[in-house]
Design a protein around this motif. Structure first.
Motif, PDB file in Angstrom:
ATOM      1  N   PRO A   1      -3.187   1.012  -8.831  1.00 52.47           N
ATOM      2  CA  PRO A   1      -4.166   2.098  -8.985  1.00 52.47           C
ATOM      3  C   PRO A   1      -3.800   3.315  -8.128  1.00 52.47           C
ATOM      4  O   PRO A   1      -3.391   3.159  -6.974  1.00 52.47           O
ATOM      5  N   PRO A   2      -3.951   4.525  -8.676  1.00 54.43           N
ATOM      6  CA  PRO A   2      -3.577   5.718  -7.924  1.00 54.43           C
ATOM      7  C   PRO A   2      -4.385   5.911  -6.629  1.00 54.43           C
ATOM      8  O   PRO A   2      -3.859   6.399  -5.636  1.00 54.43           O
ATOM      9  N   ILE A   3      -5.644   5.507  -6.640  1.00 52.71           N
ATOM     10  CA  ILE A   3      -6.488   5.694  -5.453  1.00 52.71           C
ATOM     11  C   ILE A   3      -6.078   4.743  -4.330  1.00 52.71           C
ATOM     12  O   ILE A   3      -6.012   5.138  -3.176  1.00 52.71           O
ATOM     13  N   LYS A   4      -5.825   3.479  -4.668  1.00 53.29           N
ATOM     14  CA  LYS A   4      -5.446   2.487  -3.657  1.00 53.29           C
ATOM     15  C   LYS A   4      -4.258   1.683  -4.181  1.00 53.29           C
ATOM     16  O   LYS A   4      -4.420   0.564  -4.677  1.00 53.29           O
ATOM     17  N   PRO A   5      -3.040   2.243  -4.055  1.00 50.71           N
ATOM     18  CA  PRO A   5      -1.859   1.544  -4.571  1.00 50.71           C
ATOM     19  C   PRO A   5      -1.650   0.195  -3.887  1.00 50.71           C
ATOM     20  O   PRO A   5      -1.992   0.023  -2.718  1.00 50.71           O
TER      21      PRO A   5
ATOM     22  N   GLY B   1       0.821  -1.203   0.000  1.00 53.33           N
ATOM     23  CA  GLY B   1       0.000   0.000   0.000  1.00 53.33           C
ATOM     24  C   GLY B   1       0.856   1.255   0.000  1.00 53.33           C
ATOM     25  O   GLY B   1       2.022   1.236  -0.396  1.00 53.33           O
ATOM     26  N   ALA B   2       0.259   2.358   0.453  1.00 55.27           N
ATOM     27  CA  ALA B   2       0.977   3.635   0.530  1.00 55.27           C
ATOM     28  C   ALA B   2       0.392   4.450   1.673  1.00 55.27           C
ATOM     29  O   ALA B   2      -0.831   4.625   1.750  1.00 55.27           O
ATOM     30  N   PRO B   3       1.253   4.918   2.561  1.00 54.62           N
ATOM     31  CA  PRO B   3       0.733   5.690   3.687  1.00 54.62           C
ATOM     32  C   PRO B   3       0.125   7.022   3.256  1.00 54.62           C
ATOM     33  O   PRO B   3       0.539   7.605   2.257  1.00 54.62           O
ATOM     34  N   LEU B   4      -0.849   7.457   4.023  1.00 56.11           N
ATOM     35  CA  LEU B   4      -1.442   8.788   3.858  1.00 56.11           C
ATOM     36  C   LEU B   4      -1.246   9.533   5.164  1.00 56.11           C
ATOM     37  O   LEU B   4      -1.472   8.941   6.226  1.00 56.11           O
ATOM     38  N   PRO B   5      -0.847  10.762   5.120  1.00 54.22           N
ATOM     39  CA  PRO B   5      -0.442  11.501   3.927  1.00 54.22           C
ATOM     40  C   PRO B   5       0.815  10.891   3.308  1.00 54.22           C
ATOM     41  O   PRO B   5       1.481  10.076   3.926  1.00 54.22           O
ATOM     42  N   ARG B   6       1.131  11.339   2.114  1.00 53.58           N
ATOM     43  CA  ARG B   6       2.252  10.758   1.372  1.00 53.58           C
ATOM     44  C   ARG B   6       3.621  11.154   1.935  1.00 53.58           C
ATOM     45  O   ARG B   6       4.635  10.597   1.539  1.00 53.58           O
ATOM     46  N   ALA B   7       3.644  12.091   2.841  1.00 56.19           N
ATOM     47  CA  ALA B   7       4.884  12.464   3.530  1.00 56.19           C
ATOM     48  C   ALA B   7       4.513  12.885   4.939  1.00 56.19           C
ATOM     49  O   ALA B   7       3.430  13.430   5.173  1.00 56.19           O
TER      50      ALA B   7
ATOM     51  N   LYS C   1      11.024   2.979  24.061  1.00 57.68           N
ATOM     52  CA  LYS C   1      11.888   4.142  23.873  1.00 57.68           C
ATOM     53  C   LYS C   1      11.325   5.004  22.759  1.00 57.68           C
ATOM     54  O   LYS C   1      10.814   4.485  21.761  1.00 57.68           O
ATOM     55  N   PRO C   2      11.419   6.318  22.896  1.00 61.13           N
ATOM     56  CA  PRO C   2      10.898   7.208  21.848  1.00 61.13           C
ATOM     57  C   PRO C   2      11.552   6.905  20.501  1.00 61.13           C
ATOM     58  O   PRO C   2      12.747   6.640  20.428  1.00 61.13           O
ATOM     59  N   ALA C   3      10.751   6.962  19.454  1.00 59.44           N
ATOM     60  CA  ALA C   3      11.250   6.718  18.102  1.00 59.44           C
ATOM     61  C   ALA C   3      10.504   7.630  17.131  1.00 59.44           C
ATOM     62  O   ALA C   3       9.301   7.847  17.272  1.00 59.44           O
ATOM     63  N   ALA C   4      11.238   8.152  16.148  1.00 57.88           N
ATOM     64  CA  ALA C   4      10.648   9.029  15.141  1.00 57.88           C
ATOM     65  C   ALA C   4      11.252   8.714  13.779  1.00 57.88           C
ATOM     66  O   ALA C   4      12.474   8.606  13.651  1.00 57.88           O
ATOM     67  N   THR C   5      10.390   8.570  12.796  1.00 55.88           N
ATOM     68  CA  THR C   5      10.796   8.279  11.422  1.00 55.88           C
ATOM     69  C   THR C   5      10.095   9.255  10.487  1.00 55.88           C
ATOM     70  O   THR C   5       8.864   9.324  10.477  1.00 55.88           O
ATOM     71  N   GLN C   6      10.855  10.024   9.729  1.00 59.68           N
ATOM     72  CA  GLN C   6      10.264  10.850   8.682  1.00 59.68           C
ATOM     73  C   GLN C   6      10.177   9.990   7.427  1.00 59.68           C
ATOM     74  O   GLN C   6      11.071   9.178   7.164  1.00 59.68           O
ATOM     75  N   TYR C   7       9.094  10.159   6.665  1.00 59.85           N
ATOM     76  CA  TYR C   7       8.944   9.347   5.453  1.00 59.85           C
ATOM     77  C   TYR C   7       8.393  10.206   4.326  1.00 59.85           C
ATOM     78  O   TYR C   7       7.744  11.235   4.554  1.00 59.85           O
ATOM     79  N   ALA C   8       8.667   9.750   3.110  1.00 62.78           N
ATOM     80  CA  ALA C   8       8.107  10.364   1.912  1.00 62.78           C
ATOM     81  C   ALA C   8       7.908   9.264   0.877  1.00 62.78           C
ATOM     82  O   ALA C   8       8.829   8.499   0.606  1.00 62.78           O
ATOM     83  N   VAL C   9       6.703   9.178   0.347  1.00 61.10           N
ATOM     84  CA  VAL C   9       6.424   8.214  -0.718  1.00 61.10           C
ATOM     85  C   VAL C   9       7.032   8.763  -2.005  1.00 61.10           C
ATOM     86  O   VAL C   9       6.697   9.864  -2.434  1.00 61.10           O
ATOM     87  N   LEU C  10       7.940   8.002  -2.579  1.00 59.09           N
ATOM     88  CA  LEU C  10       8.616   8.413  -3.811  1.00 59.09           C
ATOM     89  C   LEU C  10       7.868   7.957  -5.057  1.00 59.09           C
ATOM     90  O   LEU C  10       7.896   8.624  -6.088  1.00 59.09           O
ATOM     91  N   GLU C  11       7.210   6.798  -4.961  1.00 58.70           N
ATOM     92  CA  GLU C  11       6.509   6.232  -6.114  1.00 58.70           C
ATOM     93  C   GLU C  11       5.464   5.251  -5.605  1.00 58.70           C
ATOM     94  O   GLU C  11       5.691   4.565  -4.617  1.00 58.70           O
TER      95      GLU C  11
ATOM     96  N   HIS D   1       3.186  -0.569  11.787  1.00 62.17           N
ATOM     97  CA  HIS D   1       2.230   0.053  12.709  1.00 62.17           C
ATOM     98  C   HIS D   1       1.221   0.913  11.948  1.00 62.17           C
ATOM     99  O   HIS D   1       0.045   0.965  12.315  1.00 62.17           O
ATOM    100  N   ARG D   2       1.672   1.545  10.877  1.00 64.22           N
ATOM    101  CA  ARG D   2       0.781   2.378  10.054  1.00 64.22           C
ATOM    102  C   ARG D   2       0.002   1.546   9.031  1.00 64.22           C
ATOM    103  O   ARG D   2      -0.750   2.080   8.233  1.00 64.22           O
ATOM    104  N   GLY D   3       0.203   0.220   9.047  1.00 65.66           N
ATOM    105  CA  GLY D   3      -0.532  -0.651   8.139  1.00 65.66           C
ATOM    106  C   GLY D   3       0.162  -0.893   6.812  1.00 65.66           C
ATOM    107  O   GLY D   3      -0.460  -1.377   5.869  1.00 65.66           O
TER     108      GLY D   3
END
Length: 162
Positions: A64-68, A19-25, A50-60, A91-93
């Motif tokens: 289907p564009p609606i539900k990759p 799939g693809a996370p929303l928002p895309r970044a 322990k605290p954890a943080a990950t920045q992400y950006a969908v590159l491609e 965790h985000r599915g």
């Protein structure tokens, strides 16, 4: 070790996920600790960990564009926890393709994926960028690596029309 403690080491990964996370970044925040029922896995836990943080950006995205059906994601670690990218995306599915620990049963349920993608033999994750200060002279050193051949082939298969 001191740079890791100060969070001055830069690490970025290329990941192919279901799939693809929303928002895309954005940023995924969540304490990571042992999974409450499966001690071999890590999980985002409501208390402790322990605290954890990950920045992400969908590159491609693929499919289907609606539900990759899958996506190529760049993940930048702001912290360094065991299995951090794998745990946060799951965790985000959106677990990684081929991940035997965090995508359990996912491939079998993803009939829309090409067979090659469902059977990918390892986690589709690659450490692509590392930067740190040289311990002797203090100069910033940065290293980039290309996505390996098997993950590139996976991406090419996902790009094909279904």
């Amino acid at each position: 070790a001191a740079q890791f403690a100060r969070h001055s080491v830069e690490r970025a990964y290329a990941a192919v996920a279901y799939g693809a996370p929303l928002p895309r970044a954005g940023q995924i925040d969540g304490n990571i600790g042992r999974h409450p029922r499966d001690r071999q896995r890590m999980a985002v836990v409501p208390a402790g960990g322990k605290p954890a943080a990950t920045q992400y950006a969908v590159l491609e995205t693929f499919g289907p564009p609606i539900k990759p059906i899958a996506s190529l994601i760049r993940c930048v670690l702001l912290t360094g926890r065991t299995h951090q990218v794998r745990v946060h995306l799951a965790h985000r599915g959106h677990p990684l393709l081929g991940d035997p620990l965090y995508a359990i049963g996912r491939a079998a349920r993803s009939a829309t994926l090409p067979a090659v993608a469902r059977a990918f033999p390892r986690q589709a994750l690659h450490a692509q960028h590392l930067a740190f200060d040289h311990p002797a002279n203090g100069r910033r050193m940065a290293f980039e690596t290309k996505i390996p051949h098997d993950i590139n082939e996976l991406i090419q298969v996902l790009r094909l029309p279904s």
